[in-house]
Write a protein that holds these residues in place. Structure first.
Motif, PDB file in Angstrom:
ATOM      1  N   GLU A 103      -2.814   1.395 -10.847  1.00 23.46           N
ATOM      2  CA  GLU A 103      -2.298   2.575 -10.142  1.00 23.46           C
ATOM      3  C   GLU A 103      -0.895   2.357  -9.556  1.00 23.46           C
ATOM      4  O   GLU A 103      -0.215   3.312  -9.216  1.00 23.46           O
ATOM      5  CB  GLU A 103      -3.250   2.971  -9.009  1.00 23.46           C
ATOM      6  N   ARG A 109      -4.785   6.495  -7.194  1.00 23.42           N
ATOM      7  CA  ARG A 109      -4.038   5.472  -6.441  1.00 23.42           C
ATOM      8  C   ARG A 109      -4.513   5.385  -4.990  1.00 23.42           C
ATOM      9  O   ARG A 109      -4.408   4.326  -4.370  1.00 23.42           O
ATOM     10  CB  ARG A 109      -2.538   5.750  -6.501  1.00 23.42           C
ATOM     11  N   LEU A 110      -5.041   6.487  -4.444  1.00 24.52           N
ATOM     12  CA  LEU A 110      -5.554   6.454  -3.068  1.00 24.52           C
ATOM     13  C   LEU A 110      -6.766   5.527  -2.980  1.00 24.52           C
ATOM     14  O   LEU A 110      -6.883   4.723  -2.056  1.00 24.52           O
ATOM     15  CB  LEU A 110      -5.941   7.871  -2.614  1.00 24.52           C
ATOM     16  N   VAL A 116       0.839  -1.206   0.000  1.00 22.41           N
ATOM     17  CA  VAL A 116       0.000   0.000   0.000  1.00 22.41           C
ATOM     18  C   VAL A 116       0.875   1.258   0.000  1.00 22.41           C
ATOM     19  O   VAL A 116       0.587   2.229  -0.705  1.00 22.41           O
ATOM     20  CB  VAL A 116      -0.956  -0.019   1.219  1.00 22.41           C
ATOM     21  N   LEU A 117       1.974   1.228   0.769  1.00 26.29           N
ATOM     22  CA  LEU A 117       2.900   2.379   0.779  1.00 26.29           C
ATOM     23  C   LEU A 117       3.482   2.623  -0.607  1.00 26.29           C
ATOM     24  O   LEU A 117       3.636   3.763  -1.048  1.00 26.29           O
ATOM     25  CB  LEU A 117       4.038   2.129   1.778  1.00 26.29           C
ATOM     26  N   GLY A 159      -5.539   1.885  -3.326  1.00 29.49           N
ATOM     27  CA  GLY A 159      -4.928   1.407  -2.081  1.00 29.49           C
ATOM     28  C   GLY A 159      -5.969   1.074  -1.029  1.00 29.49           C
ATOM     29  O   GLY A 159      -5.851   0.066  -0.310  1.00 29.49           O
ATOM     30  N   PHE A 176       0.669   4.162  -2.746  1.00 29.77           N
ATOM     31  CA  PHE A 176       0.419   5.548  -2.331  1.00 29.77           C
ATOM     32  C   PHE A 176       1.572   6.475  -2.694  1.00 29.77           C
ATOM     33  O   PHE A 176       1.379   7.589  -3.155  1.00 29.77           O
ATOM     34  CB  PHE A 176       0.198   5.616  -0.811  1.00 29.77           C
TER      35      PHE A 176
END
Length: 446
Positions: A210, A137-138, A125-126, A141, A129
């Protein structure tokens, strides 16, 4: 096992203190792979035990795959290095992900496995993001997090219930347990989402589209395999209940795989298409695994390893075009054969492996899975024929649409590919086709 974990911890520490160069980390990961490969060999029953960690034949291949893909991810992410987009932090996130994957595959007890299984999502996820491409992409995630976290909470409850009844959490010491349908579903749901099975697969195309190239490579290469690994671990606990209910999930998987294959044929986004093809391949893996037959379990493991290398290489190829044209659209990335003729061969080799052409490991895995499913029910032959046909169709569509046609006029000048590009593709394709020579290891791991 501890020495490999200590080495990775030292690498993370040195990288976070800016004392380690990018290329140095890459070389040390390659060194780690070869030391790991040579020091153990292919004949282990149960080795490197200690501190609740250990390896058997099932986890050994997946640990090797994780280290290999992570070292190639660093090589593939050179734009982050050249543009200096928080490159030290990127290396730390990547190494942290590798450490968590190593711990997941070598955990001998259930709660440790659960913690590391969930923990491996955090670096992913990091990565999405921090180094993703679009503002969406947010959303991607969050999809990834909520799908996987919500589905895996019942898994923890069931693990604790198993501990209460058996006074043990070690996978190898727990045989078949008496389960009801709710417990059976709770044990499998987290892994079905992680695979992903059709109907709980919507997070995957979003996350792939993403994610940066490294995120896509690790998602396709290793994180999808966590679900298969977990199912192979817990399947013997729920085998009796599985004989009653597995056909439900098998039916959804196979019909869903066929429908996703049709979806592939109308995609115009390169990454989206490769992501949907992953769902189609994983549906055959799930179908074979749920037969609980020797052929099915052996073939599912083989195809998981093969798909990890093949899909990761295809995502890198899509990124090569994205870096040059600034778009993932197949309409813009046409006529690649005109200005990157050598890269056309790489596209051909990986597309042919994706449709399980010989001598790739995909073929060996698919033969086992088709055998197991047809032996389980002759009726499944019809859906498998459609799956195989459309698998070849979208692989050919991907190759021919991108390579042929009139070149986009917006591409004023374009190099035919760096040495790095060909090296990354070669290091995906070579093990994929060489592992067939040691096919007995992948087939006879049980």
């Amino acid at each position: 096992m501890l020495k490999y974990i200590v080495m990775l911890c030292c690498l993370i520490l040195l990288s976070s203190l800016y004392m380690m160069e990018w290329w140095m980390v890459q070389l040390l990961l390659m060194l780690l792979f070869f030391v790991f490969f040579i020091s153990i060999g292919l004949n282990l029953e149960e080795s490197l035990l200690g501190y609740g960690l250990g390896l058997d034949n099932l986890s050994y291949g997946l640990v090797l795959l994780s280290i290999w893909i992570c070292s190639l991810m660093l090589m593939a992410s050179s734009m982050i290095y050249y543009n200096n987009i928080y490159k030290e932090l990127f290396v730390v996130v990547l190494l942290l992900m590798l450490l968590l994957l190593l711990l997941t595959f070598s955990s001998m007890d259930m709660v440790k496995f659960y913690l590391f299984f969930e923990g491996s999502l955090i670096p992913t996820v990091l990565m999405i993001f921090g180094w993703g491409y679009q503002p969406e992409r947010l959303e991607a995630g969050m999809y990834l997090l909520f799908y996987t976290l919500l589905a895996s909470l019942p898994l923890l409850v069931v693990f604790l219930k198993i501990f209460k009844e058996n006074n043990s959490l070690i996978f190898l010491l727990i045989g078949n347990i008496g389960t009801d349908f709710i417990m059976y579903l709770s044990l499998m749901l987290a892994f079905l989402v992680s695979m992903p099975m059709f109907m709980v697969h919507l997070w995957l195309p979003k996350a792939h589209v993403e994610a940066p190239v490294a995120g896509s490579m690790i998602l396709a290469g290793v994180l999808l395999k966590l679900g298969g690994y977990g199912l192979l671990r817990v399947m013997k606990m729920i085998m009796m209940k599985g004989l009653e209910f597995n056909y439900l999930f098998m039916s959804v998987s196979l019909v869903g795989g066929f429908m996703v294959s049709l979806v592939c044929l109308r995609q115009v986004d390169l990454k989206s298409m490769i992501a949907y093809s992953s769902v189609a391949h994983m549906s055959i893996v799930l179908g074979g695994l749920f037969t609980i037959s020797m052929w099915g379990i052996q073939g599912s493991y083989t195809l998981m390893v093969a798909h990890g290398l093949c899909s990761s290489g295809l995502f890198y190829l899509a990124n090569v075009l994205y870096e040059r044209s600034g778009s993932r659209s197949m309409m813009i990335n046409k006529g690649v054969m005109n200005f990157m003729p050598s890269m056309a061969l790489c596209w051909f080799l990986l597309s042919s492996s994706n449709m399980a052409a010989p001598p790739s490991l995909n073929l060996m895995g698919e033969i086992c899975l088709l055998n197991s499913l047809v032996a389980w029910s002759v009726v499944s032959m019809f859906i498998l024929m459609l799956l195989s046909f459309f698998s070849a169709s979208y692989s050919l569509y991907l190759y021919s649409f991108v390579q042929h046609g009139k070149m986009y006029s917006g591409l004023y000048s374009c190099g035919s590919g760096f040495f790095r590009d060909y090296l990354v593709i070669f290091l995906h394709w070579l093990p994929l086709n060489l592992m067939v020579l040691k096919g007995d290891y992948w087939i006879l791991w049980v």
